[in-house]
Design a protein around this motif. Structure first.
Motif, PDB file in Angstrom:
ATOM      1  N   GLN A  13       0.834  -1.206   0.000  1.00 24.39           N
ATOM      2  CA  GLN A  13       0.000   0.000   0.000  1.00 24.39           C
ATOM      3  C   GLN A  13       0.871   1.260   0.000  1.00 24.39           C
ATOM      4  OE1 GLN A  13      -3.196  -0.062  -0.740  1.00 24.39           O
ATOM      5  NE2 GLN A  13      -2.923  -2.281  -0.825  1.00 24.39           N
ATOM      6  N   GLN A  14       2.020   1.230   0.691  1.00 28.49           N
ATOM      7  CA  GLN A  14       2.945   2.366   0.662  1.00 28.49           C
ATOM      8  C   GLN A  14       3.470   2.586  -0.758  1.00 28.49           C
ATOM      9  OE1 GLN A  14       5.740   1.038   3.833  1.00 28.49           O
ATOM     10  NE2 GLN A  14       5.543   3.152   4.553  1.00 28.49           N
ATOM     11  N   ALA A  15       3.845   1.502  -1.433  1.00 27.97           N
ATOM     12  CA  ALA A  15       4.342   1.597  -2.806  1.00 27.97           C
ATOM     13  C   ALA A  15       3.266   2.183  -3.722  1.00 27.97           C
ATOM     14  CB  ALA A  15       4.794   0.220  -3.305  1.00 27.97           C
ATOM     15  N   LYS A  16       2.040   1.712  -3.565  1.00 29.67           N
ATOM     16  CA  LYS A  16       0.942   2.206  -4.392  1.00 29.67           C
ATOM     17  C   LYS A  16       0.654   3.676  -4.104  1.00 29.67           C
ATOM     18  CE  LYS A  16      -2.536  -0.753  -4.978  1.00 29.67           C
ATOM     19  NZ  LYS A  16      -3.506  -1.831  -4.678  1.00 29.67           N
ATOM     20  N   ALA A  17       0.824   4.099  -2.863  1.00 20.65           N
ATOM     21  CA  ALA A  17       0.599   5.506  -2.501  1.00 20.65           C
ATOM     22  C   ALA A  17       1.651   6.403  -3.155  1.00 20.65           C
ATOM     23  CB  ALA A  17       0.611   5.672  -0.986  1.00 20.65           C
ATOM     24  N   ILE A  18       2.896   5.954  -3.188  1.00 23.54           N
ATOM     25  CA  ILE A  18       3.957   6.721  -3.860  1.00 23.54           C
ATOM     26  C   ILE A  18       3.649   6.814  -5.347  1.00 23.54           C
ATOM     27  CG2 ILE A  18       6.405   6.686  -4.537  1.00 23.54           C
ATOM     28  CD1 ILE A  18       6.932   5.357  -1.738  1.00 23.54           C
ATOM     29  N   ARG A  19       3.285   5.710  -5.948  1.00 19.77           N
ATOM     30  CA  ARG A  19       2.944   5.703  -7.376  1.00 19.77           C
ATOM     31  C   ARG A  19       1.761   6.625  -7.654  1.00 19.77           C
ATOM     32  NH1 ARG A  19       2.403  -0.525  -8.322  1.00 19.77           N
ATOM     33  NH2 ARG A  19       0.825   0.297  -9.718  1.00 19.77           N
ATOM     34  N   HIS A  20       0.784   6.627  -6.767  1.00 21.16           N
ATOM     35  CA  HIS A  20      -0.382   7.502  -6.940  1.00 21.16           C
ATOM     36  C   HIS A  20       0.056   8.965  -6.954  1.00 21.16           C
ATOM     37  CE1 HIS A  20      -4.602   8.697  -6.701  1.00 21.16           C
ATOM     38  NE2 HIS A  20      -4.174   9.652  -5.888  1.00 21.16           N
ATOM     39  N   ARG A  21       0.914   9.342  -6.018  1.00 19.88           N
ATOM     40  CA  ARG A  21       1.392  10.737  -5.959  1.00 19.88           C
ATOM     41  C   ARG A  21       2.127  11.123  -7.235  1.00 19.88           C
ATOM     42  NH1 ARG A  21       4.381  12.043  -0.384  1.00 19.88           N
ATOM     43  NH2 ARG A  21       4.992  13.871  -1.596  1.00 19.88           N
ATOM     44  N   VAL A  22       3.005  10.228  -7.710  1.00 20.83           N
ATOM     45  CA  VAL A  22       3.838  10.565  -8.872  1.00 20.83           C
ATOM     46  C   VAL A  22       3.057  10.443 -10.181  1.00 20.83           C
ATOM     47  CG1 VAL A  22       5.890   9.918 -10.203  1.00 20.83           C
ATOM     48  CG2 VAL A  22       5.977   9.964  -7.699  1.00 20.83           C
ATOM     49  N   PHE A  23       2.475   9.286 -10.420  1.00 21.93           N
ATOM     50  CA  PHE A  23       1.861   9.044 -11.729  1.00 21.93           C
ATOM     51  C   PHE A  23       0.479   9.677 -11.875  1.00 21.93           C
ATOM     52  CE2 PHE A  23       4.694   5.162 -11.460  1.00 21.93           C
ATOM     53  CZ  PHE A  23       5.654   5.670 -12.309  1.00 21.93           C
ATOM     54  N   VAL A  24      -0.367   9.552 -10.878  1.00 21.82           N
ATOM     55  CA  VAL A  24      -1.732  10.055 -10.990  1.00 21.82           C
ATOM     56  C   VAL A  24      -1.787  11.561 -10.693  1.00 21.82           C
ATOM     57  CG1 VAL A  24      -4.100   9.839 -10.110  1.00 21.82           C
ATOM     58  CG2 VAL A  24      -2.696   7.786 -10.440  1.00 21.82           C
TER      59      VAL A  24
END
Length: 144
Positions: A13-24
């Motif tokens: 979930q931490q990895a997905k949160a970082i990806r959300h901030r950067v990509f989305v």
């Protein structure tokens, strides 16, 4: 900075949160395109987290394509740590994992704006320009 392989749902979930901030949030990629069937803890896909102190600041994953090749995906670092070598640490970690899996090559779809970064790490362009999630990309490869 240190990295570790994601082994818990909380880390994923931490990895997905970082990806959300950067990509989305930063790049405008749709939520539907950002998340896929590899966003789970499986042997087919290994996720990593990069930490600065105790804070997760970057992530990436490697997916075994076949017995020879691993595909590096979803590589990103938070804006506040860019330019400090975080991306290179993630790449070295993923390449190390690939080598330990007996893979001989890694490939990735590089955003055109990041092509120079990957070239400095030994990657070579092996495709024409293509669009992915509305962003210009090229396919790049590196022999390990």
């Amino acid at each position: 900075m240190k990295w570790e392989i994601v082994t818990t749902e909380a880390q994923l979930q931490q990895a997905k949160a970082i990806r959300h901030r950067v990509f989305v949030m930063e790049q405008g990629v749709s939520e539907e395109l950002e998340h896929d069937e590899y966003d789970r803890l499986t042997e087919q896909c290994i996720h990593i987290l990069l930490y600065e102190g105790n804070e997760a600041v970057g992530t990436g994953r490697i997916r075994k394509v076949n017995e020879e090749v691993g595909k590096l995906e979803r590589i990103c670092v938070l804006h506040e740590v860019r330019g400090k070598g975080a991306g290179a640490v993630i790449m070295q970690a993923l390449e190390s994992i690939a080598s330990k899996q007996g893979l001989h090559e890694t490939k990735l779809g590089a955003q055109l704006q990041a092509k120079g970064f990957y070239e400095k790490l030994g990657y070579e362009t092996c495709s024409d320009l293509f669009m992915d999630a509305g962003i210009e990309h090229v396919l790049m490869r590196k022999k390990l």
